[in-house]
Scaffold this motif. Sequence first.
Motif, mmCIF file in Angstrom:
data_model
loop_
_atom_site.group_PDB
_atom_site.id
_atom_site.type_symbol
_atom_site.label_atom_id
_atom_site.label_comp_id
_atom_site.label_asym_id
_atom_site.label_seq_id
_atom_site.Cartn_x
_atom_site.Cartn_y
_atom_site.Cartn_z
ATOM 1 N N ARG A 244 -9.086 65.784 132.746
ATOM 2 C CA ARG A 244 -9.980 64.653 132.976
ATOM 3 C C ARG A 244 -9.353 63.579 133.854
ATOM 4 N NH1 ARG A 244 -11.947 63.662 127.496
ATOM 5 N NH2 ARG A 244 -12.974 65.663 127.856
ATOM 6 N N ASP A 245 -8.045 63.371 133.727
ATOM 7 C CA ASP A 245 -7.373 62.305 134.489
ATOM 8 C C ASP A 245 -6.738 62.802 135.787
ATOM 9 O OD1 ASP A 245 -8.014 60.473 132.490
ATOM 10 O OD2 ASP A 245 -6.210 60.934 131.347
ATOM 11 N N ALA A 246 -7.021 64.029 136.153
ATOM 12 C CA ALA A 246 -6.421 64.577 137.383
ATOM 13 C C ALA A 246 -6.938 63.824 138.602
ATOM 14 C CB ALA A 246 -6.737 66.058 137.501
ATOM 15 N N THR A 247 -6.017 63.444 139.477
ATOM 16 C CA THR A 247 -6.405 62.787 140.724
ATOM 17 C C THR A 247 -6.509 63.783 141.871
ATOM 18 O OG1 THR A 247 -4.050 62.249 141.060
ATOM 19 C CG2 THR A 247 -5.451 60.548 140.098
ATOM 20 N N ARG A 248 -5.881 64.938 141.703
ATOM 21 C CA ARG A 248 -6.021 66.000 142.692
ATOM 22 C C ARG A 248 -5.614 67.316 142.041
ATOM 23 N NH1 ARG A 248 -2.453 67.332 148.157
ATOM 24 N NH2 ARG A 248 -3.808 68.989 148.932
ATOM 25 N N ILE A 249 -6.348 68.386 142.396
ATOM 26 C CA ILE A 249 -5.993 69.723 141.933
ATOM 27 C C ILE A 249 -5.926 70.612 143.180
ATOM 28 C CG2 ILE A 249 -6.585 71.655 140.431
ATOM 29 C CD1 ILE A 249 -8.316 69.789 138.800
ATOM 30 N N TYR A 250 -4.793 71.265 143.356
ATOM 31 C CA TYR A 250 -4.652 72.150 144.513
ATOM 32 C C TYR A 250 -3.809 73.354 144.109
ATOM 33 C CZ TYR A 250 -0.195 69.627 145.047
ATOM 34 O OH TYR A 250 1.034 69.066 144.841
ATOM 35 N N ALA A 251 -3.748 74.324 144.986
ATOM 36 C CA ALA A 251 -3.039 75.565 144.663
ATOM 37 C C ALA A 251 -2.282 76.053 145.882
ATOM 38 C CB ALA A 251 -4.031 76.633 144.208
ATOM 39 N N SER A 252 -1.187 76.758 145.608
ATOM 40 C CA SER A 252 -0.442 77.389 146.687
ATOM 41 C C SER A 252 -0.552 78.903 146.547
ATOM 42 C CB SER A 252 1.033 76.964 146.639
ATOM 43 O OG SER A 252 1.642 77.414 145.439
ATOM 44 N N VAL A 253 -0.912 79.539 147.650
ATOM 45 C CA VAL A 253 -0.964 80.998 147.730
ATOM 46 C C VAL A 253 -0.088 81.384 148.909
ATOM 47 C CG1 VAL A 253 -2.435 83.041 147.902
ATOM 48 C CG2 VAL A 253 -3.346 80.934 146.897
ATOM 49 N N GLY A 254 1.043 82.000 148.605
ATOM 50 C CA GLY A 254 2.001 82.242 149.672
ATOM 51 C C GLY A 254 2.533 80.912 150.171
ATOM 52 N N ASP A 255 2.439 80.689 151.467
ATOM 53 C CA ASP A 255 2.909 79.425 152.030
ATOM 54 C C ASP A 255 1.749 78.498 152.394
ATOM 55 O OD1 ASP A 255 1.888 80.893 154.094
ATOM 56 O OD2 ASP A 255 3.606 80.650 155.440
ATOM 57 N N ILE A 257 -1.554 75.953 151.241
ATOM 58 C CA ILE A 257 -2.055 75.063 150.201
ATOM 59 C C ILE A 257 -3.581 74.961 150.324
ATOM 60 C CG2 ILE A 257 -2.038 72.705 149.287
ATOM 61 C CD1 ILE A 257 0.531 74.186 148.772
ATOM 62 N N TYR A 258 -4.271 75.076 149.195
ATOM 63 C CA TYR A 258 -5.731 75.016 149.178
ATOM 64 C C TYR A 258 -6.193 74.026 148.105
ATOM 65 C CZ TYR A 258 -5.180 79.527 151.546
ATOM 66 O OH TYR A 258 -4.800 80.528 152.394
#
Length: 367
Positions: A244-255, A257-258
């Motif tokens: 709920r308090d997340a200011t950003r959610i991202y992911a790394s796949v290989g090199d 970032i998405y």
Amino acid sequence: MYWTLKRTAALFLALAGILLLPGCQGTAEQQAPELLEPVGVQMDTAAVTRGEIYNIQYLDGEIKPAVEALYFKTEGTLEKKNVNVGDLVTKGQILAQLDESALLEQIDALQKQLDYQKNDAQFSVQQQQLDIDIAKLELEQMREQGASAAQIQVKELDIDKLETALSHSRELQAMEQKRLSDQLAELQAKAGDNQLVAPYDGRVVYIGGLSEGAAVQGYTPVLYLVNESELVISAEYISEADLRDATRIYASVGDQIYDVAYEPYDQEEYVSRVLYGEDMDTRFSIDAAGAALESGQYVCVYIQSGYKEDVLTVPVNALYRDETGQYVYRMEDGKRVRCEVEVGMTSDVKAEILEGLQEGDEVYVKE
């Protein structure tokens, strides 16, 4: 012996001199003793800087095709199964169907009960109203025939009782009709909801307990459908409250970032998974148009929270703590001097400094 006494005296004088020097807070009592470094050893230091600070939580995950658990919203007996594991299906295709004969029989029986109740109530009201009309006619006759006031009063009380009984009967009949009508509406809502329909083009990957004639419970997953044209991230389970308090959610796949977005369970699927002990995961949609993503790839999901910008920070391993609070060692003329600080937010690598230091100050950093 002479050398030892001379060195001891020099060390004593050095310590005495340090105690007389003004500290970061301006008092000798608040200043820690200088930590002497061996000659020629380079100390690790860091500058106090302004910048951003935030916390990061990491989740291991995997790229998977979107999978949806399908279930009937009502219980019943399976009448027909139209697909098998591995079949490709199209959106809107009927995958399975329940036998509604028992449900329709219940609806018919309840409808007849409601109709009978209405007719019986109508007859009962008419009969009670007739009794009231007769009693009122008798009252008029008594008045014309010169009956006593006491006799007339008794008759009026009888009429009041009859009218009160009629009012109560109407209320009870209305309540019973509403109860039966609500039950009927609930069953009628289930009628026609006996088909399991594909929500999108996909492939059947699992069918559980779907044999013709078998009993099926409502909201129990019976079929899993994969949407191979849509990829999602399936990660370790984390509660919605933690996101709920997340200011950003991202992911790394290989090199690469998405940016990703949390995809919550709908209430029905969540309850179903909990009740039937299925493994819970956390799902994220991934914004990766044109990216070369494949099912099975490892993903690390980053959940950023508590983001602040333009704050004064030091490395977190520059902080010390004792019974008086937190402090750092500020570098002055190549020496470490204790400096009391007020600390705000801390992350794994940085600490926010609210008071005690200025931008550009240099602090000692522990290994």
